[in-house]
Design a protein around this motif. Structure first.
Motif, PDB file in Angstrom:
ATOM      1  N   MET A   1       0.844  -1.188   0.000  1.00  0.00           N
ATOM      2  CA  MET A   1       0.000   0.000   0.000  1.00  0.00           C
ATOM      3  C   MET A   1       0.884   1.245   0.000  1.00  0.00           C
ATOM      4  N   ASP A   2       0.413   2.284  -0.642  1.00  0.00           N
ATOM      5  CA  ASP A   2       1.116   3.554  -0.701  1.00  0.00           C
ATOM      6  C   ASP A   2       1.338   4.106   0.709  1.00  0.00           C
ATOM      7  N   GLU A   3       2.540   4.606   0.969  1.00  0.00           N
ATOM      8  CA  GLU A   3       2.919   5.079   2.304  1.00  0.00           C
ATOM      9  C   GLU A   3       2.068   6.266   2.765  1.00  0.00           C
ATOM     10  N   LEU A   4       1.799   7.235   1.873  1.00  0.00           N
ATOM     11  CA  LEU A   4       0.994   8.402   2.240  1.00  0.00           C
ATOM     12  C   LEU A   4      -0.436   7.983   2.569  1.00  0.00           C
ATOM     13  N   VAL A   5      -1.016   7.132   1.757  1.00  0.00           N
ATOM     14  CA  VAL A   5      -2.380   6.655   2.009  1.00  0.00           C
ATOM     15  C   VAL A   5      -2.431   5.917   3.339  1.00  0.00           C
ATOM     16  N   LYS A   6      -1.451   5.070   3.570  1.00  0.00           N
ATOM     17  CA  LYS A   6      -1.403   4.311   4.827  1.00  0.00           C
ATOM     18  C   LYS A   6      -1.336   5.251   6.023  1.00  0.00           C
ATOM     19  N   ARG A   7      -0.466   6.255   5.941  1.00  0.00           N
ATOM     20  CA  ARG A   7      -0.303   7.194   7.056  1.00  0.00           C
ATOM     21  C   ARG A   7      -1.583   7.984   7.332  1.00  0.00           C
ATOM     22  N   LEU A   8      -2.226   8.466   6.262  1.00  0.00           N
ATOM     23  CA  LEU A   8      -3.444   9.271   6.448  1.00  0.00           C
ATOM     24  C   LEU A   8      -4.659   8.417   6.817  1.00  0.00           C
ATOM     25  N   SER A   9      -4.514   7.099   6.728  1.00  0.00           N
ATOM     26  CA  SER A   9      -5.592   6.185   7.113  1.00  0.00           C
ATOM     27  C   SER A   9      -5.491   5.767   8.577  1.00  0.00           C
ATOM     28  N   GLU A  10      -4.398   6.122   9.223  1.00  0.00           N
ATOM     29  CA  GLU A  10      -4.181   5.730  10.615  1.00  0.00           C
ATOM     30  C   GLU A  10      -4.439   6.906  11.537  1.00  0.00           C
ATOM     31  N   GLY A  11      -5.559   6.894  12.252  1.00  0.00           N
ATOM     32  CA  GLY A  11      -5.889   7.960  13.192  1.00  0.00           C
ATOM     33  C   GLY A  11      -6.339   9.229  12.499  1.00  0.00           C
ATOM     34  N   ASP A  12      -6.678  10.228  13.306  1.00  0.00           N
ATOM     35  CA  ASP A  12      -7.098  11.520  12.765  1.00  0.00           C
ATOM     36  C   ASP A  12      -5.899  12.435  12.599  1.00  0.00           C
ATOM     37  N   HIS A  13      -6.000  13.322  11.614  1.00  0.00           N
ATOM     38  CA  HIS A  13      -4.924  14.254  11.278  1.00  0.00           C
ATOM     39  C   HIS A  13      -5.497  15.660  11.158  1.00  0.00           C
ATOM     40  N   PRO A  14      -4.669  16.688  11.405  1.00  0.00           N
ATOM     41  CA  PRO A  14      -5.155  18.055  11.211  1.00  0.00           C
ATOM     42  C   PRO A  14      -5.428  18.329   9.733  1.00  0.00           C
ATOM     43  N   VAL A  15      -6.555  18.976   9.470  1.00  0.00           N
ATOM     44  CA  VAL A  15      -6.918  19.358   8.107  1.00  0.00           C
ATOM     45  C   VAL A  15      -7.388  20.808   8.103  1.00  0.00           C
ATOM     46  N   THR A  16      -7.397  21.377   6.923  1.00  0.00           N
ATOM     47  CA  THR A  16      -7.948  22.706   6.712  1.00  0.00           C
ATOM     48  C   THR A  16      -8.664  22.695   5.368  1.00  0.00           C
ATOM     49  N   VAL A  17      -9.495  23.685   5.137  1.00  0.00           N
ATOM     50  CA  VAL A  17     -10.148  23.799   3.837  1.00  0.00           C
ATOM     51  C   VAL A  17      -9.077  24.228   2.849  1.00  0.00           C
ATOM     52  N   GLY A  18      -8.927  23.477   1.773  1.00  0.00           N
ATOM     53  CA  GLY A  18      -7.901  23.769   0.785  1.00  0.00           C
ATOM     54  C   GLY A  18      -8.477  24.489  -0.420  1.00  0.00           C
ATOM     55  N   GLY A  19      -7.765  24.381  -1.525  1.00  0.00           N
ATOM     56  CA  GLY A  19      -8.219  25.008  -2.757  1.00  0.00           C
ATOM     57  C   GLY A  19      -7.619  26.382  -2.943  1.00  0.00           C
ATOM     58  N   PRO A  20      -7.948  27.027  -4.063  1.00  0.00           N
ATOM     59  CA  PRO A  20      -7.325  28.298  -4.412  1.00  0.00           C
ATOM     60  C   PRO A  20      -7.740  29.474  -3.515  1.00  0.00           C
ATOM     61  N   GLN A  21      -8.992  29.512  -3.059  1.00  0.00           N
ATOM     62  CA  GLN A  21      -9.454  30.629  -2.229  1.00  0.00           C
ATOM     63  C   GLN A  21     -10.339  30.113  -1.096  1.00  0.00           C
ATOM     64  N   PRO A  22      -9.736  29.511  -0.061  1.00  0.00           N
ATOM     65  CA  PRO A  22     -10.548  28.954   1.012  1.00  0.00           C
ATOM     66  C   PRO A  22     -11.313  30.028   1.785  1.00  0.00           C
ATOM     67  N   SER A  23     -12.625  29.846   1.878  1.00  0.00           N
ATOM     68  CA  SER A  23     -13.474  30.742   2.661  1.00  0.00           C
ATOM     69  C   SER A  23     -14.751  29.985   2.995  1.00  0.00           C
ATOM     70  N   VAL A  24     -15.495  30.497   3.953  1.00  0.00           N
ATOM     71  CA  VAL A  24     -16.757  29.864   4.329  1.00  0.00           C
ATOM     72  C   VAL A  24     -17.728  29.875   3.154  1.00  0.00           C
ATOM     73  N   SER A  25     -17.804  31.000   2.446  1.00  0.00           N
ATOM     74  CA  SER A  25     -18.751  31.083   1.325  1.00  0.00           C
ATOM     75  C   SER A  25     -18.353  30.147   0.182  1.00  0.00           C
ATOM     76  N   GLU A  26     -17.052  30.020  -0.080  1.00  0.00           N
ATOM     77  CA  GLU A  26     -16.582  29.116  -1.120  1.00  0.00           C
ATOM     78  C   GLU A  26     -16.860  27.659  -0.735  1.00  0.00           C
ATOM     79  N   LEU A  27     -16.624  27.319   0.532  1.00  0.00           N
ATOM     80  CA  LEU A  27     -16.900  25.963   1.008  1.00  0.00           C
ATOM     81  C   LEU A  27     -18.383  25.646   0.871  1.00  0.00           C
ATOM     82  N   ARG A  28     -19.229  26.576   1.251  1.00  0.00           N
ATOM     83  CA  ARG A  28     -20.683  26.369   1.149  1.00  0.00           C
ATOM     84  C   ARG A  28     -21.095  26.120  -0.304  1.00  0.00           C
TER      85      ARG A  28
END
Length: 111
Positions: A1-28
């Motif tokens: 299995m891919d190492e990155l996939v394996k790592r992100l599949s084990e436990g919870d990790h910090p995340v943020t809204v990504g993309g070119p212009q993260p905002s509440v309105s863009e996420l909605r």
């Protein structure tokens, strides 16, 4: 299995809204209209910004107050990361656009 996939599949990790212009309105807009969001795992080298096809039946917006930029959005959706089909599951705080998330491996794509 891919190492990155394996790592992100084990436990919870910090995340943020990504993309070119993260905002509440863009996420909605992306959640309600486009059905495609960006979730960035911030604890990888340089961050891993994933484009996620939203599963509207599993995503929960009931605790979100988009107009007040408060509450929690539960996002679920699928993507292929490094030839592995995965489900991304993330809870995002609308006040900060940060939260926690993880991947669930669905199947490896064999070339």
């Amino acid at each position: 299995m891919d190492e990155l996939v394996k790592r992100l599949s084990e436990g919870d990790h910090p995340v943020t809204v990504g993309g070119p212009q993260p905002s509440v309105s863009e996420l909605r807009k992306r959640l309600e209209e486009m059905g495609y969001v960006f979730v960035k795992f911030t604890d990888t080298r340089g961050g891993t910004d994933l484009g996620v096809r939203v599963d509207k039946s599993a995503t929960d917006l009931s605790r979100a107050a988009f107009d007040q930029a408060s509450g929690i959005v539960h996002i679920e959706g699928t993507l292929t990361l490094n030839y592995v089909k995965v489900r991304c599951i993330a809870d995002i705080d609308l006040e900060t656009l940060n939260g926690t998330g993880h991947l669930v491996t669905l199947e490896e794509v064999h070339l």
